[in-house]
Every structure is written in structure tokens, then in C-alpha cells.
Design a protein around this motif. Structure first.
Motif: not given
Length: 144
Positions: A133-144
Motif C-alpha cells: 500500500k502506497r502512502g506517499t500520494f493520494g488519488v484525485f478524480s474529476k468527472d469529465l
């Protein structure tokens, strides 16, 4: 008997049924029939299902799925699901082995996956399978 085979769009209805009944699974518009068909066409040879066939061969049932694809550099795995009745038989690992072997054959040397924070059994499976499990970044999302 459990058979692992490449996923195709004719499996869609059975896949949706399994996904809708799998805890920790989040579905969206990206899981529509047309979207999955495009995904399978783009990622030929990387996505797998598990099918249980009765001993007399008269009835078969989709019992597992794994979507996998890549962008030419990194692979991404989605919707690993195994019907609870069939868990603990190595089905997920067999689908994972088939998929990662196919990805490696296409020159992909690293894969990422997404697991909901609330999906403790999924996180346990991936850790036990050697994923970190990576703890060094987060996931950002956006509906297109």
C-alpha cells in the motif's frame, strides 16, 4: 471445475451481477456496457474471469473477475471480485497470475490498483499477495 479464461463482452451481464453483490466494490458510469467493451478492446488479453462448471458440464456460472489494462508504461487493476461461495480456493490468485503474466508479456513491469479504504478484506488479500500500500500520494478524480 473452475476455469480461468479471457474476459469478453458477452460476460458483461454476469459481471455486473457479481460486482453489484460484492462488498467493497464501487461502480460508476465507467462500468457501462459500452465503456467495458472499449476497455476490453483496448486491453486485449489482460482481463480474466473465473467460471465454475458443474461436473456433468451442463451448467456454468461466472464466479470471478479481474479487469486489467495499461497505458504503455504502467498497468492498472480493477474490479477483482470472487463470489463469496468460491473464496479461499485460489481463484483470485489464478486470475491475477494470468493477468500479470499477460501484462509482463506486453512489456509492462509495474502495476497499480485501487482498493476502497473501507474494503478490509480486499486490502488483506492484496497485502497477502505481495502488494504494498502506497502512502506517499493520494488519488484525485474529476468527472469529465
Amino acid at each position: 471445475m473452475i476455469t480461468i479464461r479471457e474476459m469478453n463482452i458477452t460476460d458483461y451481464e454476469a459481471m455486473i451481477q457479481l460486482w453489484n453483490h460484492t462488498e467493497g466494490m464501487a461502480l460508476s458510469g465507467a462500468d457501462s456496457h459500452d465503456s467495458i467493451q472499449r476497455y476490453l478492446e483496448r486491453n486485449s488479453g489482460c482481463c480474466y474471469i473465473a467460471v465454475h462448471t458443474d461436473s456433468d458440464g451442463t451448467k456454468s456460472e461466472l464466479v470471478g473477475t479481474l479487469l486489467a489494462g495499461h497505458d504503455g508504461r504502467r498497468a492498472y487493476l480493477y474490479h477483482m471480485a470472487v463470489n463469496p461461495t468460491y473464496r479461499g480456493q485460489g481463484i483470485a490468485r489464478r486470475m491475477l497470475d494470468a493477468s500479470t503474466t499477460a501484462l509482463a508479456a506486453q512489456g509492462i513491469d509495474k502495476a497499480h490498483l485501487f482498493v476502497m479504504d473501507s474494503n478490509s478484506s480486499g486490502q488483506q488479500f492484496w497485502r497477502a499477495s505481495g502488494w504494498e500500500k502506497r502512502g506517499t500520494f493520494g488519488v484525485f478524480s474529476k468527472d469529465l
